[in-house]
Design a protein around this motif. Structure first.
Motif, short mmCIF file in Angstrom:
data_model
loop_
_atom_site.label_atom_id
_atom_site.label_comp_id
_atom_site.label_asym_id
_atom_site.label_seq_id
_atom_site.Cartn_x
_atom_site.Cartn_y
_atom_site.Cartn_z
N VAL A 12 0.33 -31.48 18.92
CA VAL A 12 1.27 -32.49 18.41
C VAL A 12 0.82 -33.89 18.83
N ILE A 13 0.44 -34.04 20.08
CA ILE A 13 0.00 -35.34 20.58
C ILE A 13 -1.25 -35.81 19.84
N LEU A 14 -2.22 -34.93 19.73
CA LEU A 14 -3.47 -35.32 19.07
C LEU A 14 -3.26 -35.62 17.58
N ARG A 15 -2.39 -34.87 16.93
CA ARG A 15 -2.17 -35.06 15.49
C ARG A 15 -1.33 -36.30 15.21
N PHE B 267 -6.89 -32.01 11.74
CA PHE B 267 -6.92 -30.69 12.36
C PHE B 267 -8.35 -30.23 12.64
N LYS B 268 -9.28 -30.65 11.82
CA LYS B 268 -10.68 -30.34 12.06
C LYS B 268 -11.14 -30.97 13.37
N GLU B 269 -10.77 -32.25 13.58
CA GLU B 269 -11.14 -32.95 14.82
C GLU B 269 -10.44 -32.32 16.03
N ILE B 270 -9.18 -31.94 15.85
CA ILE B 270 -8.43 -31.31 16.94
C ILE B 270 -9.08 -29.98 17.32
N ALA B 271 -9.44 -29.19 16.31
CA ALA B 271 -10.07 -27.90 16.55
C ALA B 271 -11.37 -28.08 17.32
N LYS B 272 -12.17 -29.03 16.91
CA LYS B 272 -13.45 -29.27 17.57
C LYS B 272 -13.23 -29.75 19.01
N VAL C 92 -11.13 -24.68 19.51
CA VAL C 92 -10.46 -23.55 18.86
C VAL C 92 -10.75 -23.65 17.37
N SER C 93 -10.40 -22.63 16.62
CA SER C 93 -10.59 -22.67 15.17
C SER C 93 -9.55 -23.59 14.54
N ILE C 94 -9.83 -24.02 13.33
CA ILE C 94 -8.85 -24.86 12.61
C ILE C 94 -7.56 -24.08 12.42
N ASN C 95 -7.67 -22.78 12.09
CA ASN C 95 -6.47 -21.96 11.90
C ASN C 95 -5.63 -21.89 13.17
N THR C 96 -6.27 -21.83 14.32
CA THR C 96 -5.54 -21.82 15.59
C THR C 96 -4.82 -23.15 15.79
N ALA C 97 -5.51 -24.25 15.53
CA ALA C 97 -4.88 -25.58 15.66
C ALA C 97 -3.69 -25.69 14.71
N LEU C 98 -3.88 -25.27 13.47
CA LEU C 98 -2.78 -25.30 12.49
C LEU C 98 -1.62 -24.42 12.94
N GLY C 99 -1.95 -23.25 13.46
CA GLY C 99 -0.92 -22.33 13.95
C GLY C 99 -0.13 -22.93 15.10
N ARG C 100 -0.83 -23.58 16.00
CA ARG C 100 -0.15 -24.20 17.14
C ARG C 100 0.80 -25.30 16.67
N MET C 101 0.36 -26.06 15.67
CA MET C 101 1.25 -27.10 15.13
C MET C 101 2.47 -26.46 14.46
N ARG C 102 2.23 -25.41 13.71
CA ARG C 102 3.33 -24.73 13.02
C ARG C 102 4.35 -24.23 14.04
N TYR C 103 3.87 -23.56 15.09
CA TYR C 103 4.78 -23.05 16.11
C TYR C 103 5.46 -24.18 16.88
N ALA C 104 4.77 -25.28 17.07
CA ALA C 104 5.38 -26.43 17.75
C ALA C 104 6.56 -26.95 16.92
#
Length: 193
Positions: free
Chosen positions: A146-149, A156-161, A165-177
């Motif tokens: 959330v902070i990085l986004r 999400f690509k930059e956050i994943a890198k 973690v994978s982009i899907n993991t970053a997206l999932g973390r945002m979704r759950y947040a």
């Protein structure tokens, strides 16, 4: 020399050719975003200031040694450095006993906003405070995304890198947040205006 019209890469080139004002402009453009993201990770004003200074010392050193090669991506590069320094600081401090914090900091105090009347300003301040508390209550991985986004404006690509973690993991973390924040709003009957 008016350096405000130059892009980041041009400012870097000017700085390397001896125009210190160019680096001042570069710092001025990005300091709030970088400092804010550091503070949101550390939640300590003095620690955030220390890390912020370390980040810019490292940036200057890297630029002077000719090791910068991220044309057009200065902010993302600087954010990656600040993130890594926050992680390093967290690891160091994990081994040390913590002293309670007495100072509170509101991210929105350092962000510029349009002129509001007193009532609008109070409402905005209260809303920002509620959102900050919701973000603070999230699990660490979700809070980080959330902070990085939203505060560092990273993709999400930059956050994943950055977080490795994978982009899907970053997206999932945002979704759950977002799900967790909605639950907290409903459970605590928080009104966000």
């Amino acid at each position: 020399m008016d350096v405000t019209t130059y892009n980041d890469q041009e400012l870097i080139n000017l700085y390397l050719s001896g125009t210190d004002r160019a680096f001042e402009e570069l710092l001025g453009r990005h300091q709030q975003k970088i400092y804010t993201s550091i503070y949101l990770f550390t939640k300590d004003h003095s620690k955030a200031e220390d890390i912020f200074q370390e980040v810019f010392i490292k940036i200057i050193d890297t630029l002077r040694r000719g090791k910068y090669n991220h044309e057009g991506k200065f902010l993302q590069w600087a954010m990656r450095i600040s993130y890594n320094m926050c992680v390093d600081s967290f690891r160091r401090n994990k081994r040390r006993p913590q002293v309670g914090q007495t100072e509170t900091f509101n991210i929105f105090d350092v962000l510029q906003s349009s002129e509001d009347n007193a009532e609008q300003g109070m409402i905005r301040s209260q809303t920002h405070d509620k959102v900050r508390k919701l973000v603070d209550a999230l699990p660490a991985e979700q809070r980080e995304v959330v902070i990085l986004r939203h505060y560092a404006d990273m993709s999400f690509k930059e956050i994943a890198k950055l977080t490795r973690v994978s982009i899907n993991t970053a997206l999932g973390r945002m979704r759950y947040a977002l799900i967790n924040m909605r639950k907290m709003v409903e459970e605590k009957e928080i009104v966000l205006q």
